[in-house]
Design a protein around this motif. Structure first.
Motif, PDB file in Angstrom:
ATOM      1  N   ARG A  12       0.798  -1.227   0.000  1.00  0.00           N
ATOM      2  CA  ARG A  12       0.000   0.000   0.000  1.00  0.00           C
ATOM      3  C   ARG A  12       0.834   1.283   0.000  1.00  0.00           C
ATOM      4  NH1 ARG A  12      -4.076   0.755   3.038  1.00  0.00           N
ATOM      5  NH2 ARG A  12      -4.621  -1.428   3.083  1.00  0.00           N
ATOM      6  N   LYS A 117      -3.457  -9.353  12.327  1.00  0.00           N
ATOM      7  CA  LYS A 117      -2.069  -9.428  11.853  1.00  0.00           C
ATOM      8  C   LYS A 117      -1.170  -8.710  12.858  1.00  0.00           C
ATOM      9  CE  LYS A 117      -3.038  -7.227   7.916  1.00  0.00           C
ATOM     10  NZ  LYS A 117      -3.003  -6.641   6.552  1.00  0.00           N
ATOM     11  N   SER A 141      -6.410 -10.829   4.810  1.00  0.00           N
ATOM     12  CA  SER A 141      -7.879 -10.987   4.711  1.00  0.00           C
ATOM     13  C   SER A 141      -8.515 -11.188   6.083  1.00  0.00           C
ATOM     14  CB  SER A 141      -8.232 -12.166   3.795  1.00  0.00           C
ATOM     15  OG  SER A 141      -7.620 -12.009   2.539  1.00  0.00           O
ATOM     16  N   GLU A 143     -10.593  -9.561   7.824  1.00  0.00           N
ATOM     17  CA  GLU A 143     -12.038  -9.294   7.968  1.00  0.00           C
ATOM     18  C   GLU A 143     -12.855 -10.574   7.913  1.00  0.00           C
ATOM     19  OE1 GLU A 143      -9.991  -7.799   5.883  1.00  0.00           O
ATOM     20  OE2 GLU A 143     -10.002  -5.679   6.413  1.00  0.00           O
ATOM     21  N   ASP A 156      -7.358  -4.518  13.009  1.00  0.00           N
ATOM     22  CA  ASP A 156      -6.783  -4.420  11.673  1.00  0.00           C
ATOM     23  C   ASP A 156      -6.629  -2.963  11.268  1.00  0.00           C
ATOM     24  OD1 ASP A 156      -5.652  -5.516   9.413  1.00  0.00           O
ATOM     25  OD2 ASP A 156      -7.557  -5.883   8.390  1.00  0.00           O
ATOM     26  N   LEU A 157      -5.963  -2.802  10.153  1.00  0.00           N
ATOM     27  CA  LEU A 157      -5.711  -1.475   9.628  1.00  0.00           C
ATOM     28  C   LEU A 157      -6.879  -1.054   8.720  1.00  0.00           C
ATOM     29  CD1 LEU A 157      -2.242  -0.827   8.204  1.00  0.00           C
ATOM     30  CD2 LEU A 157      -4.191  -0.362   6.784  1.00  0.00           C
ATOM     31  N   GLU A 159      -7.921   1.991   5.986  1.00  0.00           N
ATOM     32  CA  GLU A 159      -7.477   3.185   5.257  1.00  0.00           C
ATOM     33  C   GLU A 159      -8.715   3.902   4.718  1.00  0.00           C
ATOM     34  OE1 GLU A 159      -4.532   2.399   2.289  1.00  0.00           O
ATOM     35  OE2 GLU A 159      -4.317   4.512   1.785  1.00  0.00           O
ATOM     36  N   THR A 160      -9.304   3.377   3.662  1.00  0.00           N
ATOM     37  CA  THR A 160     -10.509   4.001   3.105  1.00  0.00           C
ATOM     38  C   THR A 160     -11.772   3.530   3.836  1.00  0.00           C
ATOM     39  OG1 THR A 160     -10.811   2.190   1.553  1.00  0.00           O
ATOM     40  CG2 THR A 160      -9.476   4.048   0.802  1.00  0.00           C
ATOM     41  N   GLY A 161     -11.712   2.370   4.448  1.00  0.00           N
ATOM     42  CA  GLY A 161     -12.900   1.790   5.096  1.00  0.00           C
ATOM     43  C   GLY A 161     -13.688   0.893   4.143  1.00  0.00           C
ATOM     44  N   ASN A 162     -13.241   0.813   2.891  1.00  0.00           N
ATOM     45  CA  ASN A 162     -13.992   0.031   1.899  1.00  0.00           C
ATOM     46  C   ASN A 162     -14.052  -1.460   2.245  1.00  0.00           C
ATOM     47  OD1 ASN A 162     -14.517   2.267   0.390  1.00  0.00           O
ATOM     48  ND2 ASN A 162     -12.805   1.969  -1.039  1.00  0.00           N
ATOM     49  N   THR A 163     -12.928  -1.999   2.710  1.00  0.00           N
ATOM     50  CA  THR A 163     -12.909  -3.444   2.997  1.00  0.00           C
ATOM     51  C   THR A 163     -13.878  -3.774   4.125  1.00  0.00           C
ATOM     52  OG1 THR A 163     -10.581  -3.409   2.372  1.00  0.00           O
ATOM     53  CG2 THR A 163     -11.381  -5.439   3.355  1.00  0.00           C
TER      54      THR A 163
HETATM   55  C1  PRP Z   1      -5.227  -3.979   4.574  1.00  0.00           C
HETATM   56  C2  PRP Z   1      -5.993  -4.206   5.857  1.00  0.00           C
HETATM   57  C3  PRP Z   1      -7.418  -4.241   5.374  1.00  0.00           C
HETATM   58  C4  PRP Z   1      -7.417  -3.288   4.192  1.00  0.00           C
HETATM   59  C5  PRP Z   1      -7.978  -1.964   4.623  1.00  0.00           C
HETATM   60  O1  PRP Z   1      -5.020  -5.185   3.958  1.00  0.00           O
HETATM   61  O2  PRP Z   1      -5.566  -5.366   6.520  1.00  0.00           O
HETATM   62  O3  PRP Z   1      -7.772  -5.542   4.956  1.00  0.00           O
HETATM   63  O4  PRP Z   1      -6.068  -3.131   3.792  1.00  0.00           O
HETATM   64  O5  PRP Z   1      -7.950  -1.017   3.580  1.00  0.00           O
HETATM   65  P1  PRP Z   1      -9.225  -0.140   3.223  1.00  0.00           P
HETATM   66  O6  PRP Z   1      -9.741   0.469   4.503  1.00  0.00           O
HETATM   67  O7  PRP Z   1      -8.688   0.932   2.286  1.00  0.00           O
HETATM   68  O8  PRP Z   1     -10.227  -1.018   2.556  1.00  0.00           O
HETATM   69  P2  PRP Z   1      -4.044  -5.327   2.715  1.00  0.00           P
HETATM   70  O9  PRP Z   1      -4.617  -4.651   1.514  1.00  0.00           O
HETATM   71  O10 PRP Z   1      -2.709  -4.814   3.105  1.00  0.00           O
HETATM   72  O11 PRP Z   1      -4.074  -6.856   2.414  1.00  0.00           O
HETATM   73  P3  PRP Z   1      -4.165  -8.143   3.351  1.00  0.00           P
HETATM   74  O12 PRP Z   1      -5.592  -8.279   3.790  1.00  0.00           O
HETATM   75  O13 PRP Z   1      -3.757  -9.262   2.478  1.00  0.00           O
HETATM   76  O14 PRP Z   1      -3.235  -7.934   4.503  1.00  0.00           O
END
Ligand code: PRP
Length: 213
Positions: A12, A117, A141, A143, A156-157, A159-163
């Motif tokens: 990222r 993670k 993954s 979530e 978890d991290l 960023e945009t909140g989309n996941t």
């Molecule tokens: C990171 C994190 C979330 C996602 C969040 O995963 O663990 O799954 O990004 O981003 P968002 O808020 O913009 O949707 P990453 O893309 O690094 O992949 P991973 O799940 O394989 O660790």
């Protein structure tokens, strides 16, 4: 000429890091950006860039293979490496959160199952609140663990909140904010003081210019 080796996190932060370094004066060609080579020199030969997984950035810098690195605070909080952190960068803004499919995350009494993670960050967070947890360590993954019932919640991290949104999870609590950091090997900081000082100054100037635009 002193050459600095900089460890760059793939994933990222990768594109934003290369953009920032280009703006700070490193000669990074579009060929370099698109190539699959894992170690390249910039056009001046003053910098060698190595591309590694985010969690490996502190490892390369701590061992002195790279003089410095650019990596998210989330990674540093987790591994607590013995490195200098002279600069907080204005890229890679995100949050580390507790999230779940429901709030509160679990109905049943007992130990909260937390998939992540970031086991150390999660343990510190729940430990400071006196909440007993079972940590389930995953590598990606995360979530899914909440959606499929492997865990009551995740750390978890975001960023945009989309996941989170697309998988039906909500933020329960924000643990901390994260941005990218410049990290420097302790010996390099002394032995290559001028070169590192120049890099820090260029990055600071670039960020000042960006914030005044
Ligand atoms: C990171 C994190 C979330 C996602 C969040 O995963 O663990 O799954 O990004 O981003 P968002 O808020 O913009 O949707 P990453 O893309 O690094 O992949 P991973 O799940 O394989 O660790």
């Amino acid at each position: 000429m002193t050459q600095l080796t900089i460890a760059i996190a793939k994933g990222r932060l990768h594109a934003e890091t290369l953009d920032l370094l280009s703006l700070a004066g490193l000669g990074i060609s579009s060929e370099t950006i698109s190539s699959r080579r894992l170690a390249v020199e910039d056009e001046s030969g003053r910098y060698r860039l190595i591309f590694v997984k985010p969690t490996d950035v502190p490892v390369y810098v701590e061992h002195g293979i790279a003089d410095c690195g650019i990596v998210g605070r989330d990674v540093l909080l987790e591994s607590e490496p013995d490195l200098l952190q002279p600069l907080s960068l204005n890229i890679g803004a995100c949050r580390i959160v507790v999230a779940a499919t429901q709030n509160p995350p679990a109905n049943q009494p007992g130990i909260l199952r937390v998939a992540t993670k970031y086991p150390r960050t999660a343990a510190r967070h729940f430990g400071s609140r006196g909440v007993a947890v079972e940590l389930i360590q995953l590598s990606g993954s995360v979530e899914l663990a909440s959606v499929l019932g492997l865990a009551d919640c995740i750390v978890d991290l975001v960023e945009t909140g989309n996941t989170l949104r697309e998988n039906g999870l909500m933020i329960i609590e924000v643990i901390t904010d994260s941005t990218a950091r410049l990290v420097v090997n302790r010996a390099s900081y002394q032995l290559k003081a001028d070169a590192i000082g120049q890099l820090v100054q260029s990055l600071e100037q670039t960020m000042e210019e960006a914030s005044s635009d």
